[in-house]
Scaffold this motif. Structure first.
Motif, short mmCIF file in Angstrom:
data_model
loop_
_atom_site.label_atom_id
_atom_site.label_comp_id
_atom_site.label_asym_id
_atom_site.label_seq_id
_atom_site.Cartn_x
_atom_site.Cartn_y
_atom_site.Cartn_z
N GLU A 187 44.63 36.73 38.99
CA GLU A 187 44.57 35.99 37.66
C GLU A 187 44.96 34.52 37.83
O GLU A 187 44.14 33.58 37.37
N ALA A 188 45.98 34.28 38.81
CA ALA A 188 46.20 32.80 38.98
C ALA A 188 45.12 32.11 39.79
O ALA A 188 44.63 30.91 39.72
N ALA A 189 44.63 33.07 40.89
CA ALA A 189 43.56 32.37 41.66
C ALA A 189 42.14 32.15 40.91
O ALA A 189 41.44 31.38 41.25
N VAL A 237 41.69 28.92 39.62
CA VAL A 237 41.23 27.91 40.70
C VAL A 237 39.77 28.08 40.93
O VAL A 237 38.86 27.25 40.67
N TYR A 238 39.49 29.04 41.34
CA TYR A 238 37.87 29.67 41.84
C TYR A 238 37.08 29.89 40.59
O TYR A 238 35.81 30.05 40.77
N GLY A 239 37.62 30.31 39.43
CA GLY A 239 37.00 30.38 38.24
C GLY A 239 36.51 29.21 37.64
O GLY A 239 36.06 29.31 36.59
N ALA A 240 37.15 27.91 37.94
CA ALA A 240 36.67 26.62 37.11
C ALA A 240 35.59 25.97 37.68
O ALA A 240 35.41 25.99 38.92
N VAL A 262 38.41 38.40 36.44
CA VAL A 262 39.81 38.80 37.26
C VAL A 262 39.40 39.90 38.40
O VAL A 262 39.80 39.80 39.53
N ALA A 263 38.60 40.60 37.88
CA ALA A 263 38.39 42.12 38.69
C ALA A 263 37.38 41.41 40.13
O ALA A 263 37.83 41.89 41.13
N THR A 264 36.68 40.59 39.72
CA THR A 264 35.71 40.11 40.94
C THR A 264 36.73 39.17 41.82
O THR A 264 36.82 39.15 43.07
N MET A 265 37.64 38.37 41.20
CA MET A 265 38.61 37.55 41.94
C MET A 265 39.47 38.51 42.60
O MET A 265 39.84 38.31 44.18
N LEU A 287 40.00 38.30 46.73
CA LEU A 287 41.20 38.12 47.50
C LEU A 287 41.35 39.32 48.46
O LEU A 287 41.94 38.90 49.54
N GLN A 288 41.02 40.58 48.02
CA GLN A 288 41.19 41.77 49.06
C GLN A 288 40.31 41.25 50.27
O GLN A 288 40.82 41.74 51.29
#
Length: 179
Positions: free
Chosen positions: A21-23, A26-29, A46-49, A53-54
């Protein structure tokens, strides 16, 4: 990087799936992602993020040292404010790129520079002979950060991602006091 790097205000640490969620902030902006394309597109949920991350976490042990991707976490409240990475640049994977991404609401606080300085020193301690930063010509924030790190402008090229980029370089002998 097996251990964390601590600065006055930040911790540079491995990404965790729980950072999704926090990432995403950043990367969703769009103001961040527009500078990352074509290497990385806007992350929309969030699911894609979490999947991104994984993938980063799984790839980390197989990257050529000192390559990696790390979270930037504010020490005062354990809040993710951005990310930083060291990666081999395409197409030949000979040049190491230093990059940083900061949440737009955290811009202008010096986090990218503060995190990059010890990461540069750490990379040189791992035997890297030079680091590059690349930025689109109108990405004034990235260019200012590269210059603030003492990186030297070495020209323009479309070699790395097929788009015209400003190229900055730093070598161990270029590091000035405070970097």
């Amino acid at each position: 990087m097996a251990t964390e790097i601590h600065t006055e205000r930040l911790v540079i640490r491995e990404w965790r799936v729980t950072d999704a969620e926090a990432a995403l902030a950043v990367y969703g902006a769009e103001d961040v992602a527009r500078w990352l394309a074509p290497e990385m597109e806007l992350v929309t949920d969030v699911a894609t993020m979490r999947l991104v991350l994984q993938a980063w976490i799984e790839a980390q042990p197989n990257m050529v040292p000192p390559a990696g991707r790390w979270a930037l976490v504010r020490r005062e409240d354990d809040q993710v404010v951005g990310g930083v990475s060291l990666r081999l640049l395409p197409p030949f994977e000979e040049d190491f790129e230093l990059s940083w991404q900061i949440r737009p609401d955290m811009w202008g606080r010096g986090y990218a520079t503060e995190a990059s300085r010890p990461l540069v020193r750490w990379a040189f301690g791992q035997g890297v002979e030079e680091l590059f930063a690349v930025a689109r010509p109108n990405n004034t924030r990235a260019i200012a950060t590269a210059r603030g790190l003492g990186m030297e402008w070495v020209g323009e090229t479309d070699k790395y991602y097929g788009i015209l980029l400003q190229v900055f370089r730093v070598r161990p002998d270029d590091i000035r006091e405070g970097v």
